[in-house]
Write an enzyme that holds these catalytic residues in place. Structure first.
Site, short mmCIF file in Angstrom:
data_model
loop_
_atom_site.label_atom_id
_atom_site.label_comp_id
_atom_site.label_asym_id
_atom_site.label_seq_id
_atom_site.Cartn_x
_atom_site.Cartn_y
_atom_site.Cartn_z
N ARG A 52 0.87 -1.19 0.00
CA ARG A 52 0.00 0.00 0.00
C ARG A 52 0.90 1.23 0.00
O ARG A 52 1.80 1.34 0.83
CB ARG A 52 -0.90 0.06 1.23
CG ARG A 52 -1.48 1.48 1.42
CD ARG A 52 -2.50 1.64 2.48
NE ARG A 52 -3.73 0.97 2.10
CZ ARG A 52 -4.91 1.26 2.65
NH1 ARG A 52 -5.01 2.21 3.57
NH2 ARG A 52 -5.98 0.61 2.28
N HIS B 41 -7.53 0.72 -6.09
CA HIS B 41 -7.72 0.01 -4.82
C HIS B 41 -8.52 -1.27 -5.09
O HIS B 41 -9.67 -1.41 -4.67
CB HIS B 41 -8.47 0.92 -3.84
CG HIS B 41 -8.45 0.45 -2.41
ND1 HIS B 41 -7.67 -0.60 -1.97
CD2 HIS B 41 -9.14 0.89 -1.31
CE1 HIS B 41 -7.87 -0.78 -0.68
NE2 HIS B 41 -8.75 0.09 -0.26
N GLN C 18 -10.51 -3.63 -2.48
CA GLN C 18 -11.76 -3.02 -1.96
C GLN C 18 -12.94 -3.38 -2.88
O GLN C 18 -14.06 -3.60 -2.41
CB GLN C 18 -11.60 -1.51 -1.85
CG GLN C 18 -12.85 -0.79 -1.38
CD GLN C 18 -13.19 -1.04 0.08
OE1 GLN C 18 -12.33 -0.94 0.94
NE2 GLN C 18 -14.45 -1.36 0.36
N ASP D 72 -16.87 8.20 -1.27
CA ASP D 72 -15.56 8.05 -0.63
C ASP D 72 -15.15 9.44 -0.16
O ASP D 72 -15.78 10.45 -0.53
CB ASP D 72 -14.55 7.47 -1.64
CG ASP D 72 -13.17 7.23 -1.05
OD1 ASP D 72 -13.03 7.18 0.19
OD2 ASP D 72 -12.21 7.09 -1.84
N CYS E 161 -16.21 2.84 1.24
CA CYS E 161 -15.07 1.97 1.55
C CYS E 161 -14.55 2.18 2.97
O CYS E 161 -13.90 1.31 3.53
CB CYS E 161 -13.95 2.19 0.54
SG CYS E 161 -13.43 3.91 0.41
N ARG F 294 -13.84 -7.25 3.42
CA ARG F 294 -12.44 -7.04 3.03
C ARG F 294 -11.61 -8.27 3.39
O ARG F 294 -10.76 -8.72 2.64
CB ARG F 294 -11.84 -5.81 3.75
CG ARG F 294 -12.48 -4.47 3.40
CD ARG F 294 -12.33 -4.10 1.95
NE ARG F 294 -10.95 -4.21 1.47
CZ ARG F 294 -9.95 -3.38 1.79
NH1 ARG F 294 -10.17 -2.35 2.57
NH2 ARG F 294 -8.73 -3.55 1.30
N1 NVA Z 1 -9.63 7.31 -1.60
C1 NVA Z 1 -9.24 6.93 -0.26
C2 NVA Z 1 -9.54 5.49 -0.04
C3 NVA Z 1 -9.24 4.99 1.36
C4 NVA Z 1 -9.54 3.53 1.53
C5 NVA Z 1 -7.78 7.23 -0.04
O1 NVA Z 1 -6.96 6.93 -0.91
O2 NVA Z 1 -7.44 7.80 1.00
N1 CP Z 2 -11.14 0.81 2.99
C1 CP Z 2 -9.84 0.74 3.34
O1 CP Z 2 -8.95 0.42 2.54
O2 CP Z 2 -9.60 1.04 4.64
P1 CP Z 2 -8.16 1.21 5.33
O3 CP Z 2 -7.55 2.46 4.75
O4 CP Z 2 -8.46 1.31 6.79
O5 CP Z 2 -7.33 0.01 4.98
#
Ligand code: NVA
Ligand code: CP
Length: 311
Positions: free
Chosen positions: A106, A133, A136, A228, A269, A297
């Site tokens: 990540r 992502h 998800q 989101d 998400c 998840r």
């Molecule tokens: N768009 C958000 C998704 C978090 C799961 C981010 O990248 O912060």
């Molecule tokens: N939805 C999601 O990816 O959550 P986190 O950022 O907590 O992993």
């Protein structure tokens, strides 16, 4: 279906049949876990979990899924390894690939996860980048399938930042699986043309449609409204500008009622910024399935690891 040795970088690389297989496997693993049955399909495997950005759901899902199947997960936070400080992605990938059997990443640049996959020689799974992502989306598809009983022909509206990792990945996943997909966002936050064109191709094959619009009337007949955060991780400095742009696209009671259906579900998400992209009342309403998504998840990430690495 044999997905052994495959990377999981975006859903572009997976056919609708392969996505369907992962969803069925996740449902099966979930049912077993509810009966207290866990497997040992990853017994003896060591799994690296690289996190440049924070995480609750993704990190915990990878850890629990790995342990449930007999693997050893190792969390590598942003200051724990040399990646990005003293060592290139290419060298890090070749080292970790010698030591571990699978690698989750990540972080920021999508190219990092692509390069890890290129050089590691073991399966690499994308736990979120600035652009995509994909794990998800499996959880979201499973949640919709559980809720409605089917996917093909459902009407899905994503309201908010239409060019972030979630919007991009949802567009790919929904168009591949035959779900009609709408981005409801100001034009300046629509996804890039090349990706839209690619997904229009997927939609053509699956019998679904892609719509980009600024008009909130587009939620009419929606089965799912998804949103989101307005500022993704790394974009915190854009808050004031995004709030001004996206306020008309907040998911609130009015928007939910505009669907004309009392069966529409609300999805997110998570984590959510209540009062921005969604109001507290919608988040807490009976229409909200956000915690089913969060639980799923784990089951879907387990399916990805079992399918690509399991015995
Ligand atoms: N768009 C958000 C998704 C978090 C799961 C981010 O990248 O912060
Ligand atoms: N939805 C999601 O990816 O959550 P986190 O950022 O907590 O992993």
């Amino acid at each position: 279906m044999n997905l052994k040795g495959r990377n999981f970088i975006t859903l572009k690389d997976y056919s609708p049949e392969e996505i369907g297989y992962l969803l069925d496997l996740a449902a099966d693993l979930k049912a077993k876990k509810k009966q207290g049955i866990t497997g040992n399909s990853l017994k003896g495997k060591n799994i690296a979990l690289i996190f440049e950005k924070p995480s609750t759901r993704t990190r915990c899902s990878f850890v629990v899924a790995a342990v449930d199947e007999g693997a050893h997960p190792e969390y590598l936070g942003k200051d724990d390894i040399q990646l990005g400080h003293k060592e290139s992605v290419e060298d890090t990938a070749r080292v970790l690939g010698r030591v571990f059997d699978g690698i989750e990443f990540r972080g920021f640049k999508h190219k990092t996860v692509e390069d890890l996959a290129k050089y590691a020689g073991v399966p690499v799974w994308n736990g979120l980048t600035d652009d995509y992502h994909p794990t998800q989306i499996l959880a979201d598809l499973l949640t919709m399938k559980e809720h409605f009983g089917y996917l093909k022909g459902l009407r899905f509206v994503y309201a908010g930042d239409g060019r972030n990792n979630m919007a991009n990945s949802l567009m790919i996943g929904m168009s591949k699986m035959g779900v009609h997909f709408t981005i409801l966002a100001p034009k300046s936050l629509w996804p890039n043309d090349k990706l839209v064109e690619l997904c229009q191709g997927y939609a053509g094959e699956s019998g679904s449609t892609i719509t980009l619009t600024e008009d909130t009337d587009a939620v009419k007949d929606a089965d799912t409204i998804y949103t989101d955060v307005w500022c993704s991780m790394g974009e915190e400095d854009k808050a004031a500008q995004r709030i001004a742009l996206l306020k008309p696209y907040q998911v609130n009671k009015d928007l939910m009622e505009k669907t004309g259906k009392d069966t529409t579900i609300f999805m997110h998400c998570l984590p959510a910024v209540k009062g921005n992209e969604v109001t507290e009342d919608v988040f807490e309403s009976g229409a909200s399935v956000v915690f089913d998504e969060a639980e799923n998840r784990m089951h879907t990430i387990k399916a990805v690891m079992v399918a690509t690495l399991g015995e």
